[in-house]
Design a protein around this motif. Structure first.
Motif, PDB file in Angstrom:
ATOM      1  N   LEU A 309       0.823  -1.210   0.000  1.00  0.00           N
ATOM      2  CA  LEU A 309       0.000   0.000   0.000  1.00  0.00           C
ATOM      3  C   LEU A 309       0.858   1.262   0.000  1.00  0.00           C
ATOM      4  O   LEU A 309       0.541   2.236  -0.692  1.00  0.00           O
ATOM      5  CB  LEU A 309      -0.925   0.006   1.222  1.00  0.00           C
ATOM      6  CG  LEU A 309      -2.161  -0.880   1.155  1.00  0.00           C
ATOM      7  CD1 LEU A 309      -3.039  -0.661   2.371  1.00  0.00           C
ATOM      8  CD2 LEU A 309      -2.954  -0.620  -0.108  1.00  0.00           C
ATOM      9  N   GLY A 310       1.938   1.253   0.758  1.00  0.00           N
ATOM     10  CA  GLY A 310       2.826   2.410   0.778  1.00  0.00           C
ATOM     11  C   GLY A 310       3.466   2.660  -0.575  1.00  0.00           C
ATOM     12  O   GLY A 310       3.544   3.801  -1.039  1.00  0.00           O
ATOM     13  N   GLY A 311       3.908   1.569  -1.237  1.00  0.00           N
ATOM     14  CA  GLY A 311       4.485   1.707  -2.568  1.00  0.00           C
ATOM     15  C   GLY A 311       3.462   2.187  -3.579  1.00  0.00           C
ATOM     16  O   GLY A 311       3.773   3.002  -4.456  1.00  0.00           O
ATOM     17  N   ALA A 317       1.238   9.149  -6.215  1.00  0.00           N
ATOM     18  CA  ALA A 317       1.670  10.529  -5.963  1.00  0.00           C
ATOM     19  C   ALA A 317       2.678  10.998  -7.006  1.00  0.00           C
ATOM     20  O   ALA A 317       2.684  12.163  -7.401  1.00  0.00           O
ATOM     21  CB  ALA A 317       2.280  10.634  -4.570  1.00  0.00           C
ATOM     22  N   SER A 318       3.533  10.087  -7.482  1.00  0.00           N
ATOM     23  CA  SER A 318       4.519  10.463  -8.496  1.00  0.00           C
ATOM     24  C   SER A 318       3.886  10.674  -9.862  1.00  0.00           C
ATOM     25  O   SER A 318       4.414  11.415 -10.695  1.00  0.00           O
ATOM     26  CB  SER A 318       5.601   9.381  -8.589  1.00  0.00           C
ATOM     27  OG  SER A 318       5.052   8.162  -9.063  1.00  0.00           O
ATOM     28  N   LYS A 320       0.797  11.934 -10.325  1.00  0.00           N
ATOM     29  CA  LYS A 320      -0.058  13.116 -10.309  1.00  0.00           C
ATOM     30  C   LYS A 320       0.622  14.356 -10.875  1.00  0.00           C
ATOM     31  O   LYS A 320       0.028  15.074 -11.697  1.00  0.00           O
ATOM     32  CB  LYS A 320      -0.570  13.384  -8.900  1.00  0.00           C
ATOM     33  CG  LYS A 320      -1.679  12.455  -8.481  1.00  0.00           C
ATOM     34  CD  LYS A 320      -2.205  12.795  -7.110  1.00  0.00           C
ATOM     35  CE  LYS A 320      -3.385  11.877  -6.727  1.00  0.00           C
ATOM     36  NZ  LYS A 320      -3.902  12.199  -5.375  1.00  0.00           N
ATOM     37  N   PRO A 321       1.882  14.682 -10.494  1.00  0.00           N
ATOM     38  CA  PRO A 321       2.539  15.857 -11.102  1.00  0.00           C
ATOM     39  C   PRO A 321       2.676  15.739 -12.602  1.00  0.00           C
ATOM     40  O   PRO A 321       2.537  16.725 -13.341  1.00  0.00           O
ATOM     41  CB  PRO A 321       3.907  15.884 -10.428  1.00  0.00           C
ATOM     42  CG  PRO A 321       3.694  15.175  -9.128  1.00  0.00           C
ATOM     43  CD  PRO A 321       2.698  14.110  -9.420  1.00  0.00           C
ATOM     44  N   ALA A 322       2.926  14.489 -13.077  1.00  0.00           N
ATOM     45  CA  ALA A 322       3.051  14.294 -14.528  1.00  0.00           C
ATOM     46  C   ALA A 322       1.735  14.599 -15.236  1.00  0.00           C
ATOM     47  O   ALA A 322       1.702  15.211 -16.292  1.00  0.00           O
ATOM     48  CB  ALA A 322       3.513  12.860 -14.820  1.00  0.00           C
ATOM     49  N   LYS A 323       0.623  14.192 -14.625  1.00  0.00           N
ATOM     50  CA  LYS A 323      -0.687  14.464 -15.224  1.00  0.00           C
ATOM     51  C   LYS A 323      -0.990  15.959 -15.234  1.00  0.00           C
ATOM     52  O   LYS A 323      -1.558  16.492 -16.184  1.00  0.00           O
ATOM     53  CB  LYS A 323      -1.769  13.710 -14.456  1.00  0.00           C
ATOM     54  CG  LYS A 323      -1.720  12.186 -14.638  1.00  0.00           C
ATOM     55  CD  LYS A 323      -2.854  11.524 -13.888  1.00  0.00           C
ATOM     56  CE  LYS A 323      -2.827  10.016 -14.103  1.00  0.00           C
ATOM     57  NZ  LYS A 323      -3.916   9.338 -13.359  1.00  0.00           N
ATOM     58  N   ARG A 324      -0.566  16.651 -14.173  1.00  0.00           N
ATOM     59  CA  ARG A 324      -0.802  18.087 -14.107  1.00  0.00           C
ATOM     60  C   ARG A 324      -0.021  18.825 -15.182  1.00  0.00           C
ATOM     61  O   ARG A 324      -0.499  19.780 -15.799  1.00  0.00           O
ATOM     62  CB  ARG A 324      -0.416  18.615 -12.720  1.00  0.00           C
ATOM     63  CG  ARG A 324      -1.365  18.181 -11.613  1.00  0.00           C
ATOM     64  CD  ARG A 324      -0.861  18.616 -10.252  1.00  0.00           C
ATOM     65  NE  ARG A 324      -1.732  18.144  -9.186  1.00  0.00           N
ATOM     66  CZ  ARG A 324      -1.441  18.239  -7.882  1.00  0.00           C
ATOM     67  NH1 ARG A 324      -0.297  18.801  -7.524  1.00  0.00           N
ATOM     68  NH2 ARG A 324      -2.294  17.786  -6.986  1.00  0.00           N
ATOM     69  N   LYS A 325       1.215  18.377 -15.429  1.00  0.00           N
ATOM     70  CA  LYS A 325       2.039  18.995 -16.466  1.00  0.00           C
ATOM     71  C   LYS A 325       1.424  18.801 -17.846  1.00  0.00           C
ATOM     72  O   LYS A 325       1.413  19.687 -18.679  1.00  0.00           O
ATOM     73  CB  LYS A 325       3.458  18.423 -16.420  1.00  0.00           C
ATOM     74  CG  LYS A 325       4.251  18.854 -15.184  1.00  0.00           C
ATOM     75  CD  LYS A 325       5.642  18.275 -15.218  1.00  0.00           C
ATOM     76  CE  LYS A 325       6.446  18.693 -13.979  1.00  0.00           C
ATOM     77  NZ  LYS A 325       7.802  18.083 -13.976  1.00  0.00           N
ATOM     78  N   GLU A 326       0.896  17.568 -18.060  1.00  0.00           N
ATOM     79  CA  GLU A 326       0.275  17.285 -19.358  1.00  0.00           C
ATOM     80  C   GLU A 326      -0.971  18.145 -19.548  1.00  0.00           C
ATOM     81  O   GLU A 326      -1.251  18.641 -20.637  1.00  0.00           O
ATOM     82  CB  GLU A 326      -0.092  15.803 -19.430  1.00  0.00           C
ATOM     83  CG  GLU A 326       1.120  14.884 -19.518  1.00  0.00           C
ATOM     84  CD  GLU A 326       0.708  13.420 -19.545  1.00  0.00           C
ATOM     85  OE1 GLU A 326      -0.512  13.160 -19.491  1.00  0.00           O
ATOM     86  OE2 GLU A 326       1.581  12.541 -19.592  1.00  0.00           O
ATOM     87  N   ALA A 327      -1.741  18.326 -18.443  1.00  0.00           N
ATOM     88  CA  ALA A 327      -2.960  19.151 -18.542  1.00  0.00           C
ATOM     89  C   ALA A 327      -2.605  20.609 -18.792  1.00  0.00           C
ATOM     90  O   ALA A 327      -3.311  21.318 -19.518  1.00  0.00           O
ATOM     91  CB  ALA A 327      -3.776  19.022 -17.246  1.00  0.00           C
ATOM     92  N   ALA A 328      -1.478  21.058 -18.207  1.00  0.00           N
ATOM     93  CA  ALA A 328      -1.059  22.436 -18.424  1.00  0.00           C
ATOM     94  C   ALA A 328      -0.552  22.634 -19.845  1.00  0.00           C
ATOM     95  O   ALA A 328      -0.731  23.678 -20.455  1.00  0.00           O
ATOM     96  CB  ALA A 328       0.022  22.813 -17.416  1.00  0.00           C
TER      97      ALA A 328
END
Length: 328
Positions: A309-311, A317-318, A320-328
């Protein structure tokens, strides 16, 4: 709230949790030939949950948690052998015996730190194992306690050889106790346990009685472990000396490491992964299956800090930033 701000525990059910609990129901229809294995997974998962209460939330390490599991199993077994085979009351008696023993033991466990707690819990587990071995007239010794006869569940459902009644019985007990434990760890009491785990010396400054809280959660954990042991005894109608053995406590720690401590669901996932892997790998290589289990454990520790679960949380979490960059 600003990003990075700590949030109080939220006990609302998430969609993934509902899906998780639908999986055992689906397995009943999809894998009718593996009902006994799934029942065993649910019982061991409940046992792992009991350890997660003290290790994952309160930070109490234990190498003798099988002592409470075995006490519960022998309590239910002895009641059945002597003519009291009603399942629900057997669970209650097992919880009472294991909980009382856990309460008295907690005064020894709470006083020490990690190393002292390991030695105390290991010693108690070994003493109970040898006591059960010596008291063969009562426990059956190495031959085990046989002759158990369980009454029908609710006077209607018979414990059949196919494991159908045992499946729903184990699932019902697991779900009810999980809901109770989930509510407990999300309560102010559960939050105080996390505070003790992270900084026990600072908790008295806010008026928290650390020893009393640790004794309380240790007693609850022992009672839950006793119920898990009683479930195993009732569904298999046999109690072996191994229920008190050190290997059972060690395997329990492995399951928590695999799934992830302090998450509740980590205990269930770790138990499922360990037992399915054990069943599958031992079928492929009966002599050296433990090597592959050890390799799996090493890989989890190296590449998935915090267990499965921790992994998974870090991977999400890693991404999510990639998805935000793609959306931007």
């Amino acid at each position: 709230m600003k990003p990075g701000t700590l949030r109080l525990p939220n006990d609302r059910w998430k969609p993934l949790e509902i899906v998780f609990w639908l999986l055992p129901v689906a397995s009943y229809f999809l894998f009718p030939n593996y009902l006994v294995l799934v029942s065993q997974i649910m019982i061991v998962g409940l046992f792992a949950l009991s350890l997660d209460l003290i290790l994952g939330y309160a930070g109490i390490v234990s190498l003798g948690h099988a002592a409470f599991f075995g006490l519960g199993a022998y309590t239910a077994g002895l009641l059945s052998v002597h003519g009291w085979g009603e399942p629900i009351s057997g669970l209650g008696a097992a919880a009472l015996v294991a909980g009382l023993f856990g309460f008295f033991v907690s005064f020894l466990v709470v006083r020490g730190q990690d190393l002292a707690r390991l030695m105390v819990t290991l010693g108690i587990g070994l003493m109970l194992f040898e006591a059960a071995n010596k008291a063969a007239f009562l426990t059956g010794g190495v031959d085990g306690l046989s002759g158990m006869v369980m009454n029908n569940l609710f006077g209607t459902f018979e414990f059949d050889l196919f494991g159908k009644t045992a499946f729903w019985y184990s699932f019902g007990v697991l779900f009810i106790l999980f809901v109770a434990m989930r509510r407990l760890v999300h309560s102010p009491f559960g939050l105080s346990l996390r505070g003790i785990r992270e900084g026990g010396r600072r908790m008295p400054a806010i008026g928290a009685n650390v020893d009393r809280r640790l004794r309380a959660i240790y007693t609850v954990s022992a009672a839950v472990a006793g119920i898990a042991g009683a479930l195993l005894a009732q569904t298999t109608q046999f109690v072996g000396l191994d229920v008190l053995g050190f290997p059972r406590s060690a395997e329990l720690l492995i399951m928590l490491v695999l799934g992830g401590t302090g998450r509740l669901y980590g205990a269930l996932i770790g138990a499922a992964v360990f037992m399915v892997a054990q069943d599958y790998i031992s079928g492929l290589d009966p002599a050296y299956w433990q090597f592959y289990i050890g390799l799996l454990l090493v890989l989890i520790v190296l590449f998935a800090r915090g267990g499965i679960l921790g992994g998974g949380e870090k991977l999400i979490a890693s991404l999510k930033p990639a998805k935000r960059k793609e959306a931007a």
